[in-house]
Design a protein around this motif. Structure first.
Motif, PDB file in Angstrom:
ATOM      1  N   SER A 217      55.094  13.829  16.109  1.00 30.21           N
ATOM      2  CA  SER A 217      55.076  14.422  17.452  1.00 30.21           C
ATOM      3  C   SER A 217      55.541  13.441  18.535  1.00 30.21           C
ATOM      4  O   SER A 217      55.797  13.849  19.671  1.00 30.21           O
ATOM      5  CB  SER A 217      53.663  14.909  17.791  1.00 30.21           C
ATOM      6  OG  SER A 217      52.745  13.818  17.803  1.00 30.21           O
ATOM      7  N   GLY A 218      55.621  12.156  18.212  1.00 32.20           N
ATOM      8  CA  GLY A 218      55.977  11.147  19.208  1.00 32.20           C
ATOM      9  C   GLY A 218      54.805  10.292  19.638  1.00 32.20           C
ATOM     10  O   GLY A 218      54.942   9.412  20.491  1.00 32.20           O
ATOM     11  N   LEU A 495      48.299  14.034  25.252  1.00 28.61           N
ATOM     12  CA  LEU A 495      48.167  15.103  24.263  1.00 28.61           C
ATOM     13  C   LEU A 495      49.541  15.515  23.759  1.00 28.61           C
ATOM     14  O   LEU A 495      50.299  16.210  24.458  1.00 28.61           O
ATOM     15  CB  LEU A 495      47.442  16.292  24.887  1.00 28.61           C
ATOM     16  CG  LEU A 495      46.091  15.965  25.549  1.00 28.61           C
ATOM     17  CD1 LEU A 495      45.558  17.177  26.293  1.00 28.61           C
ATOM     18  CD2 LEU A 495      45.086  15.482  24.519  1.00 28.61           C
ATOM     19  N   PHE A 496      49.877  15.100  22.544  1.00 26.67           N
ATOM     20  CA  PHE A 496      51.115  15.502  21.900  1.00 26.67           C
ATOM     21  C   PHE A 496      50.868  16.748  21.059  1.00 26.67           C
ATOM     22  O   PHE A 496      49.743  17.262  20.995  1.00 26.67           O
ATOM     23  CB  PHE A 496      51.642  14.354  21.037  1.00 26.67           C
ATOM     24  CG  PHE A 496      52.221  13.216  21.823  1.00 26.67           C
ATOM     25  CD1 PHE A 496      53.590  13.111  22.021  1.00 26.67           C
ATOM     26  CD2 PHE A 496      51.399  12.251  22.390  1.00 26.67           C
ATOM     27  CE1 PHE A 496      54.124  12.073  22.763  1.00 26.67           C
ATOM     28  CE2 PHE A 496      51.917  11.205  23.128  1.00 26.67           C
ATOM     29  CZ  PHE A 496      53.296  11.119  23.320  1.00 26.67           C
ATOM     30  N   PHE A 526      57.529  19.992  21.970  1.00 29.10           N
ATOM     31  CA  PHE A 526      58.553  19.390  21.129  1.00 29.10           C
ATOM     32  C   PHE A 526      58.253  17.903  20.952  1.00 29.10           C
ATOM     33  O   PHE A 526      57.502  17.296  21.731  1.00 29.10           O
ATOM     34  CB  PHE A 526      59.937  19.580  21.751  1.00 29.10           C
ATOM     35  CG  PHE A 526      60.422  21.005  21.731  1.00 29.10           C
ATOM     36  CD1 PHE A 526      60.869  21.585  20.555  1.00 29.10           C
ATOM     37  CD2 PHE A 526      60.414  21.771  22.894  1.00 29.10           C
ATOM     38  CE1 PHE A 526      61.304  22.906  20.523  1.00 29.10           C
ATOM     39  CE2 PHE A 526      60.853  23.089  22.879  1.00 29.10           C
ATOM     40  CZ  PHE A 526      61.296  23.656  21.693  1.00 29.10           C
ATOM     41  N   THR A 527      58.845  17.304  19.945  1.00 27.30           N
ATOM     42  CA  THR A 527      58.682  15.873  19.704  1.00 27.30           C
ATOM     43  C   THR A 527      59.105  15.081  20.944  1.00 27.30           C
ATOM     44  O   THR A 527      60.171  15.326  21.514  1.00 27.30           O
ATOM     45  CB  THR A 527      59.541  15.429  18.508  1.00 27.30           C
ATOM     46  OG1 THR A 527      59.073  16.118  17.335  1.00 27.30           O
ATOM     47  CG2 THR A 527      59.434  13.935  18.278  1.00 27.30           C
ATOM     48  N   GLY A 528      58.257  14.149  21.351  1.00 34.26           N
ATOM     49  CA  GLY A 528      58.569  13.306  22.510  1.00 34.26           C
ATOM     50  C   GLY A 528      58.062  13.843  23.823  1.00 34.26           C
ATOM     51  O   GLY A 528      58.228  13.199  24.857  1.00 34.26           O
ATOM     52  N   ASP A 544      58.271  13.911  29.478  1.00 34.82           N
ATOM     53  CA  ASP A 544      59.139  13.447  28.403  1.00 34.82           C
ATOM     54  C   ASP A 544      58.957  11.944  28.295  1.00 34.82           C
ATOM     55  O   ASP A 544      59.089  11.224  29.294  1.00 34.82           O
ATOM     56  CB  ASP A 544      60.611  13.757  28.710  1.00 34.82           C
ATOM     57  CG  ASP A 544      60.926  15.236  28.621  1.00 34.82           C
ATOM     58  OD1 ASP A 544      60.415  15.891  27.693  1.00 34.82           O
ATOM     59  OD2 ASP A 544      61.678  15.741  29.474  1.00 34.82           O
ATOM     60  N   VAL A 545      58.638  11.471  27.093  1.00 35.55           N
ATOM     61  CA  VAL A 545      58.418  10.035  26.893  1.00 35.55           C
ATOM     62  C   VAL A 545      59.770   9.381  26.649  1.00 35.55           C
ATOM     63  O   VAL A 545      60.399   9.595  25.617  1.00 35.55           O
ATOM     64  CB  VAL A 545      57.474   9.784  25.697  1.00 35.55           C
ATOM     65  CG1 VAL A 545      57.255   8.290  25.499  1.00 35.55           C
ATOM     66  CG2 VAL A 545      56.159  10.502  25.916  1.00 35.55           C
TER      67      VAL A 545
END
Length: 546
Positions: A217-218, A495-496, A526-528, A544-545
């Motif tokens: 998930s990032g 929280l991912f 979504f991932t990230g 967004d990371v």
């Protein structure tokens, strides 16, 4: 000339009327509020197609006071639907086409009517989009960046704008309490924008943080990024990472000069005497230890002498488990020697007890002999005479879950006790895979009782660490399996994507600052992407990371 002066006056008068009575920044208007407006949420007709859920909007109460909201749902209705003969109970917004027309018959100004018509016709598609927005708070630009609660509803028909970038950016300069962030830590961009999002380092260090998300998930990338930011921004901070799989050193390669890694050999380390007694029973000495014989007393007395739940007091600092076994054998032989002499036993019989005890441990190798090196390496590393900013405790070679939990517990206890009695640099403990150190119920071979020193100390640091300059970050993909008490003390959350229903239920119970809409959003991320919420930030935000 006189006519020119009159023309100039008319032009000036026209400009005044235009400036005072036309809607400013009309291009930014995305809708108008509907009946009823409330102090916690509102609905509005949406006249723009490119607005999505989780978008931020604002309503301008006056020149300085602005209501900030976040869209949580968007519905699309077709005009044909309203013309159908449905009953009011079957239509959640408008009971009939006639009722819908009332929107245009009330005494609204022309801009409101124009916007409503645009929304209704939606470029001849005959669709109406209705958005619902949760009110985050009210900001008064003339006073501070602090969000206040909306205390009275605003009027129906008010213009809704896209939230101003500068306004949102200013909100990230304060934490949940409205206090200016003195040491901001950048965590990413607000979703689909270039607005930097910051959290308050002080609130994380004093009141702890959880990072949650499924594999892929990032979550791990975010955690290493966060550690990097803390290491660069906080000069008086030492970071201790409990790393079950030995992943962090390579991920933090940019900080290699800051890092000391302690990679443990496989070992058996007990924190409580009862663990060693059980270990002896497990290898086959159960019947001997269950009796009231002198041999059982000798074994238990020697174990109690050396095995203690304190890093600097444990006998394992100076004596390995192998040496403890040898001492037990020696004492048993000394105890048995007079008895054998009285019975006339030969010398061969004198060694039988010793051989029979040692033989039970033949399956074990170096893991019985390296405890002093491991314990002393830990003490030396925590003392940090090299001045390294980050200490990674690498558990990847440790086979036994109880050894991982005991080392983690001894480390956290040692740090906690030293900080209670002396002044040191602040500490940030990163508990990776927190469910394997501090479980809510038994996790594999890891206990959830008082015999789990890691759980005991995680709870203690979570509740009291702030008084002694110790912060905690709990990282997990299974929040339902982490101690609820520990989770409840993690006052900031990243929280991912989380899918498991038990995990989502655990989050909804333990997270106070995130609403139901956030919990519903988490499985869809979504991932990230993640939601940051809690006291280190002014309001929950999707980021967004990067």
């Amino acid at each position: 000339p006189e006519s020119h002066e009159e023309i100039d006056k008319l032009i000036s008068y026209f400009e005044t009327i235009k400036n005072d009575y036309t809607v400013k920044e009309y291009d930014n208007i995305i809708g108008f509020t509907l009946n009823p407006t409330k102090t916690d949420s509102f609905e509005f007709i949406l006249i723009e197609d490119d607005i999505e859920i989780q978008s931020y909007v604002e309503l301008r109460m006056n020149d300085s006071k602005i209501v900030i909201g976040k869209i949580d749902t968007i519905y699309s209705y077709n005009a044909g639907f309203f013309a159908n003969p449905f009953t009011s109970s079957e239509s959640t917004i408008f009971s009939s086409f006639d009722n819908f027309k009332k929107l245009f018959l009330n005494d609204y100004d022309k801009d409101w009517k124009r916007a409503a018509v645009i929304a209704y016709l939606n470029e001849n598609k005959q669709d109406v989009k209705i958005a619902t927005a949760k009110i985050i708070g009210v900001i008064d630009k003339g006073k501070s960046n602090r969000l206040e609660m909306l205390r009275t509803p605003f009027e129906v028909g008010k213009a809704v704008y896209k939230a101003d970038k500068d306004t949102i950016s200013r909100l990230f300069e304060v934490n949940f309490s409205g206090k200016k962030i003195e040491k901001p830590i950048r965590v990413g961009y607000m979703k689909d924008t270039d607005i930097d999002v910051f959290i308050d380092a002080e609130e994380v260090l004093s009141k702890h943080m959880m990072i949650v998300g499924t594999t892929g998930s990032g979550k791990s990338y975010f955690t290493t990024k966060l550690i990097y930011e803390f290491a660069k921004e906080c000069e008086d901070l030492n970071i201790i990472i409990l790393d079950p799989h030995g992943e962090y050193k390579s991920k933090l390669d940019k900080l290699s000069s800051y890092i000391k890694e302690l990679e443990f050999e496989d070992s058996i380390i007990h924190a409580f005497p009862e663990e060693t007694v059980e270990f002896f029973k497990d290898v086959g000495l159960s019947s001997m230890l269950s009796s009231n014989s002198s041999t059982a007393k000798i074994i238990k007395d020697v174990i109690n002498t050396y095995i203690k739940p304190y890093l600097t007091l444990t006998g394992l600092k100076n004596k390995s488990i192998k040496a403890i076994i040898e001492e037990i054998d020696k004492k048993i032989n000394e105890d048995e020697k007079p008895k054998r002499s009285n019975k006339g036993d030969n010398n061969q019989d004198e060694n039988n007890n010793s051989k029979s005890i040692k033989s039970y441990f033949d399956a074990y190798g170096k893991e019985l002999d390296n405890q002093p090196k491991i314990i002393n390496d830990i003490i030396e590393s925590i003392e940090n005479k090299e001045g390294k900013k980050i200490l990674i405790l690498n558990f990847k070679n440790i086979t036994y879950p109880e050894t991982r939990a005991n080392i983690a517990g001894l480390v956290m206890q040692h740090i906690f006790n030293k900080h209670k009695s002396e002044k040191f640099n602040r500490k940030l403990i990163v508990l990776e895979e927190a469910h394997s150190f501090a479980p809510e119920s038994k996790y594999g071979d890891t206990s959830s009782g008082k015999d789990n020193l890691a759980l005991t100390m995680a709870r203690k640091i979570a509740s009291e660490g702030r008084k002694f300059g110790i912060g905690l970050i709990a990282v997990t993909q299974r929040p339902a399996q982490v101690s609820k008490y520990v989770l409840s003390q993690m006052n900031t959350q990243a929280l991912f994507r989380t899918i498991n229903s038990n995990d989502l239920n655990a989050l909804s119970i333990t997270i106070e600052h995130a609403g139901e809409d956030v919990i519903k959003l988490i499985p869809l991320l979504f991932t990230g992407s993640c939601v940051i919420s809690g006291i280190a930030i002014s309001f929950p935000v999707l980021i967004d990371v990067k």
